[in-house]
Write a protein that holds these residues in place. Structure first.
Motif, PDB file in Angstrom:
ATOM      1  N   ASN A  46       0.675  -1.190   0.007  1.00  0.00           N
ATOM      2  CA  ASN A  46       0.057  -0.082  -0.016  1.00  0.00           C
ATOM      3  C   ASN A  46       0.976   1.254   0.102  1.00  0.00           C
ATOM      4  OD1 ASN A  46      -3.254  -0.636   0.579  1.00  0.00           O
ATOM      5  ND2 ASN A  46      -1.913  -2.186   1.763  1.00  0.00           N
ATOM      6  N   ARG A  47       0.427   2.464  -0.197  1.00  0.00           N
ATOM      7  CA  ARG A  47       0.905   3.522  -0.108  1.00  0.00           C
ATOM      8  C   ARG A  47       1.048   3.951   1.369  1.00  0.00           C
ATOM      9  NH1 ARG A  47       1.612   6.379  -5.068  1.00  0.00           N
ATOM     10  NH2 ARG A  47       1.786   8.253  -3.875  1.00  0.00           N
ATOM     11  N   LEU A  48       2.185   3.469   1.814  1.00  0.00           N
ATOM     12  CA  LEU A  48       2.032   3.651   3.415  1.00  0.00           C
ATOM     13  C   LEU A  48       1.982   5.057   4.014  1.00  0.00           C
ATOM     14  CD1 LEU A  48       5.280   1.543   3.982  1.00  0.00           C
ATOM     15  CD2 LEU A  48       2.906   0.888   4.167  1.00  0.00           C
ATOM     16  N   ALA A  49       2.438   6.155   3.387  1.00  0.00           N
ATOM     17  CA  ALA A  49       2.303   7.541   3.759  1.00  0.00           C
ATOM     18  C   ALA A  49       0.635   7.862   3.890  1.00  0.00           C
ATOM     19  CB  ALA A  49       2.827   8.524   3.005  1.00  0.00           C
ATOM     20  N   ASP A  50      -0.208   7.332   2.958  1.00  0.00           N
ATOM     21  CA  ASP A  50      -1.603   7.398   3.251  1.00  0.00           C
ATOM     22  C   ASP A  50      -2.117   6.977   4.340  1.00  0.00           C
ATOM     23  OD1 ASP A  50      -1.531   8.536   0.712  1.00  0.00           O
ATOM     24  OD2 ASP A  50      -2.034   6.801  -0.281  1.00  0.00           O
ATOM     25  N   PHE A  51      -1.534   5.882   5.027  1.00  0.00           N
ATOM     26  CA  PHE A  51      -2.076   5.198   6.157  1.00  0.00           C
ATOM     27  C   PHE A  51      -1.482   5.646   7.548  1.00  0.00           C
ATOM     28  CE2 PHE A  51      -3.188   2.502   2.685  1.00  0.00           C
ATOM     29  CZ  PHE A  51      -4.571   2.044   3.183  1.00  0.00           C
ATOM     30  N   ALA A  52      -0.210   6.255   7.402  1.00  0.00           N
ATOM     31  CA  ALA A  52       0.674   6.507   8.731  1.00  0.00           C
ATOM     32  C   ALA A  52      -0.009   7.638   9.655  1.00  0.00           C
ATOM     33  CB  ALA A  52       2.118   7.341   8.300  1.00  0.00           C
ATOM     34  N   GLU A  53       0.038   7.346  10.962  1.00  0.00           N
ATOM     35  CA  GLU A  53      -0.549   8.152  11.766  1.00  0.00           C
ATOM     36  C   GLU A  53       0.403   8.324  13.067  1.00  0.00           C
ATOM     37  OE1 GLU A  53      -3.877   6.071  13.613  1.00  0.00           O
ATOM     38  OE2 GLU A  53      -4.895   5.702  11.709  1.00  0.00           O
ATOM     39  N   PRO A  54       0.250   9.554  13.620  1.00  0.00           N
ATOM     40  CA  PRO A  54       1.131   9.652  14.859  1.00  0.00           C
ATOM     41  C   PRO A  54       0.741   8.754  15.857  1.00  0.00           C
ATOM     42  CG  PRO A  54      -0.638  11.397  14.805  1.00  0.00           C
ATOM     43  CD  PRO A  54      -0.669  10.729  13.380  1.00  0.00           C
ATOM     44  N   LEU A  55       1.420   8.653  17.042  1.00  0.00           N
ATOM     45  CA  LEU A  55       1.232   7.425  17.907  1.00  0.00           C
ATOM     46  C   LEU A  55       0.204   7.719  18.752  1.00  0.00           C
ATOM     47  CD1 LEU A  55       4.849   6.438  18.926  1.00  0.00           C
ATOM     48  CD2 LEU A  55       3.361   5.511  17.292  1.00  0.00           C
ATOM     49  N   ASP A  56      -0.442   8.967  18.872  1.00  0.00           N
ATOM     50  CA  ASP A  56      -1.847   9.160  19.434  1.00  0.00           C
ATOM     51  C   ASP A  56      -2.870   9.255  18.511  1.00  0.00           C
ATOM     52  OD1 ASP A  56      -1.339  11.630  18.213  1.00  0.00           O
ATOM     53  OD2 ASP A  56      -1.398  12.776  19.634  1.00  0.00           O
ATOM     54  N   GLY A  57      -2.694   8.486  17.421  1.00  0.00           N
ATOM     55  CA  GLY A  57      -3.770   8.607  16.373  1.00  0.00           C
ATOM     56  C   GLY A  57      -4.866   7.306  16.564  1.00  0.00           C
ATOM     57  N   PRO A  58      -5.611   7.084  15.830  1.00  0.00           N
ATOM     58  CA  PRO A  58      -6.708   5.974  16.064  1.00  0.00           C
ATOM     59  C   PRO A  58      -6.109   4.467  16.141  1.00  0.00           C
ATOM     60  CG  PRO A  58      -7.035   7.167  13.673  1.00  0.00           C
ATOM     61  CD  PRO A  58      -6.036   7.695  14.716  1.00  0.00           C
ATOM     62  N   PHE A  59      -5.285   4.087  15.295  1.00  0.00           N
ATOM     63  CA  PHE A  59      -4.661   2.651  15.287  1.00  0.00           C
ATOM     64  C   PHE A  59      -4.030   2.577  16.587  1.00  0.00           C
ATOM     65  CE2 PHE A  59      -2.437  -0.929  14.332  1.00  0.00           C
ATOM     66  CZ  PHE A  59      -3.621  -1.738  13.617  1.00  0.00           C
ATOM     67  N   VAL A  60      -2.993   3.352  17.030  1.00  0.00           N
ATOM     68  CA  VAL A  60      -2.445   2.987  18.264  1.00  0.00           C
ATOM     69  C   VAL A  60      -3.596   3.265  19.584  1.00  0.00           C
ATOM     70  CG1 VAL A  60      -0.585   3.516  19.799  1.00  0.00           C
ATOM     71  CG2 VAL A  60      -0.358   3.575  17.593  1.00  0.00           C
ATOM     72  N   THR A  61      -4.430   4.059  19.272  1.00  0.00           N
ATOM     73  CA  THR A  61      -5.511   4.338  20.430  1.00  0.00           C
ATOM     74  C   THR A  61      -6.386   2.955  20.535  1.00  0.00           C
ATOM     75  OG1 THR A  61      -5.235   6.538  20.276  1.00  0.00           O
ATOM     76  CG2 THR A  61      -7.400   5.645  21.209  1.00  0.00           C
ATOM     77  N   GLY A  62      -6.621   2.609  19.069  1.00  0.00           N
ATOM     78  CA  GLY A  62      -7.350   1.311  19.349  1.00  0.00           C
ATOM     79  C   GLY A  62      -6.618   0.083  19.874  1.00  0.00           C
ATOM     80  N   LEU A  63      -5.256   0.246  19.763  1.00  0.00           N
ATOM     81  CA  LEU A  63      -4.339  -0.936  20.332  1.00  0.00           C
ATOM     82  C   LEU A  63      -4.407  -0.941  21.844  1.00  0.00           C
ATOM     83  CD1 LEU A  63      -1.248  -1.235  17.944  1.00  0.00           C
ATOM     84  CD2 LEU A  63      -3.078  -2.964  18.167  1.00  0.00           C
ATOM     85  N   ARG A  64      -4.180   0.333  22.295  1.00  0.00           N
ATOM     86  CA  ARG A  64      -4.091   0.758  23.592  1.00  0.00           C
ATOM     87  C   ARG A  64      -5.456   0.187  24.316  1.00  0.00           C
ATOM     88  NH1 ARG A  64      -2.157   6.651  25.015  1.00  0.00           N
ATOM     89  NH2 ARG A  64      -2.568   5.764  26.922  1.00  0.00           N
ATOM     90  N   GLU A  65      -6.663   0.362  23.817  1.00  0.00           N
ATOM     91  CA  GLU A  65      -7.846  -0.088  24.262  1.00  0.00           C
ATOM     92  C   GLU A  65      -7.985  -1.477  24.531  1.00  0.00           C
ATOM     93  OE1 GLU A  65     -10.558   2.089  21.717  1.00  0.00           O
ATOM     94  OE2 GLU A  65     -10.471   3.944  22.590  1.00  0.00           O
ATOM     95  N   LEU A  66      -7.670  -2.236  23.523  1.00  0.00           N
ATOM     96  CA  LEU A  66      -7.665  -3.660  23.332  1.00  0.00           C
ATOM     97  C   LEU A  66      -6.768  -4.383  24.459  1.00  0.00           C
ATOM     98  CD1 LEU A  66      -7.743  -4.448  19.424  1.00  0.00           C
ATOM     99  CD2 LEU A  66      -9.537  -4.470  21.236  1.00  0.00           C
ATOM    100  N   ALA A  67      -5.545  -3.816  24.648  1.00  0.00           N
ATOM    101  CA  ALA A  67      -4.708  -4.114  25.607  1.00  0.00           C
ATOM    102  C   ALA A  67      -5.178  -4.082  26.971  1.00  0.00           C
ATOM    103  CB  ALA A  67      -3.316  -3.255  25.389  1.00  0.00           C
ATOM    104  N   ALA A  68      -5.829  -2.908  27.093  1.00  0.00           N
ATOM    105  CA  ALA A  68      -6.445  -2.700  28.591  1.00  0.00           C
ATOM    106  C   ALA A  68      -7.733  -3.668  28.908  1.00  0.00           C
ATOM    107  CB  ALA A  68      -6.882  -1.178  28.825  1.00  0.00           C
ATOM    108  N   GLU A  69      -8.536  -3.726  27.668  1.00  0.00           N
ATOM    109  CA  GLU A  69      -9.690  -4.589  27.816  1.00  0.00           C
ATOM    110  C   GLU A  69      -9.332  -5.930  28.126  1.00  0.00           C
ATOM    111  OE1 GLU A  69     -12.257  -6.223  24.282  1.00  0.00           O
ATOM    112  OE2 GLU A  69     -12.374  -4.242  24.353  1.00  0.00           O
ATOM    113  N   ARG A  70      -8.214  -6.508  27.624  1.00  0.00           N
ATOM    114  CA  ARG A  70      -7.864  -8.040  27.530  1.00  0.00           C
ATOM    115  C   ARG A  70      -6.822  -8.015  28.849  1.00  0.00           C
ATOM    116  NH1 ARG A  70     -10.903 -12.137  26.227  1.00  0.00           N
ATOM    117  NH2 ARG A  70     -11.691 -11.457  24.374  1.00  0.00           N
TER     118      ARG A  70
END
Length: 260
Positions: A46-70
């Motif tokens: 994929n065009r990686l720059a189209d998906f890149a996010e800062p570490l407070d973006g939605p993907f890492v935030t989602g990972l954080r929520e899943l880690a806490a949930e489990r």
């Protein structure tokens, strides 16, 4: 220490990939740490720059929520924007309470086998260790495994577990290189090594070749292959007895015998 090896498929939609992380964590009963592949956010091609996010973006935030949930700490690969329009190929480490406890930007870029990762990815410049799940881990990404000096630098910083995340490219002898290099890093450093690769692509990505050979490995400090997940999607949770490290180093004190 109980470790989940999460050899998942990664596709072109970060939301679907986050759902795959959720499903994998549900298959890690009692795990203290779950390790996911490089580029868990979105697969290469994929065009990686189209998906890149800062570490407070939605993907890492989602990972954080899943880690806490489990209640499970995790390591996973994401892409951060770089100042020059490229991205950083980054591993994030999230605690069991959902805290972002560390991140590592891949140092060695895969400019080999007629591929130029550096065309779209900027290199990191610092080895990273992280204290998580009651232990100290060191981080390596894919092509990094070919550079033993990085693993040794992490050992000298006091790690107890070496974590390697990959989206290993297919090719002649590539799978043999992966399994041999991972075992070598464990043997020469007498350290528990958790190496998790992406499951192979089942379809062509939008741009570029397929990646992923699977073959996720848990290797003990003597170099014994505790598990090899093979070529298909798989999640497996296993125990790593960290007291074994001291016993092996008492028999093979190679780290103390270094002269260079």
């Amino acid at each position: 220490m109980r470790i989940g090896l999460c050899q998942i498929e990664v596709g072109d939609d970060p939301k679907e990939n986050l759902a795959a992380v959720r499903a994998a964590l549900a298959k890690c009963p009692g795990a203290e740490l779950a390790v996911f592949p490089e580029a868990t956010m979105v697969r290469f091609g994929n065009r990686l720059a189209d998906f890149a996010e800062p570490l407070d973006g939605p993907f890492v935030t989602g990972l954080r929520e899943l880690a806490a949930e489990r209640g499970i700490a995790l390591v996973a690969g994401v892409f951060e924007p770089a100042a020059d329009g490229r991205v950083y190929n980054t591993l994030v480490v999230i605690s069991e309470t959902g805290e972002l406890t560390g991140s590592y930007r891949k140092i060695h870029l895969f400019d080999a086998y007629a591929f130029a990762e550096s065309a779209t990815v900027a290199a990191g410049d610092e080895p990273v260790i992280v204290h998580v799940a009651g232990t100290t881990i060191g981080l390596m990404t894919c092509y990094d495994v070919r550079f033993p000096e990085l693993a040794r630098a992490l050992i000298d910083r006091g790690i107890e577990v070496l974590v390697i995340a990959a989206a290993w490219a297919e090719g002649n002898f590539k799978e043999e290189h992966w399994t041999t290099l991972v075992r070598a890093r464990a043997i020469e450093n007498t350290v528990w090594t958790v190496a998790v690769g992406k499951a192979p692509d089942r379809s062509d990505p939008p741009r570029g070749a397929r990646t992923g050979v699977g073959r996720s490995l848990l290797i003990d400090p003597m170099g014994t292959v505790v598990t090899d997940l093979g070529p298909f999607p798989c999640v497996r949770t296993l125990n790593a007895d960290l007291t074994l490290t001291g016993k092996v180093r008492a028999v093979i004190p190679a780290l103390d015998h270094r002269r260079l």
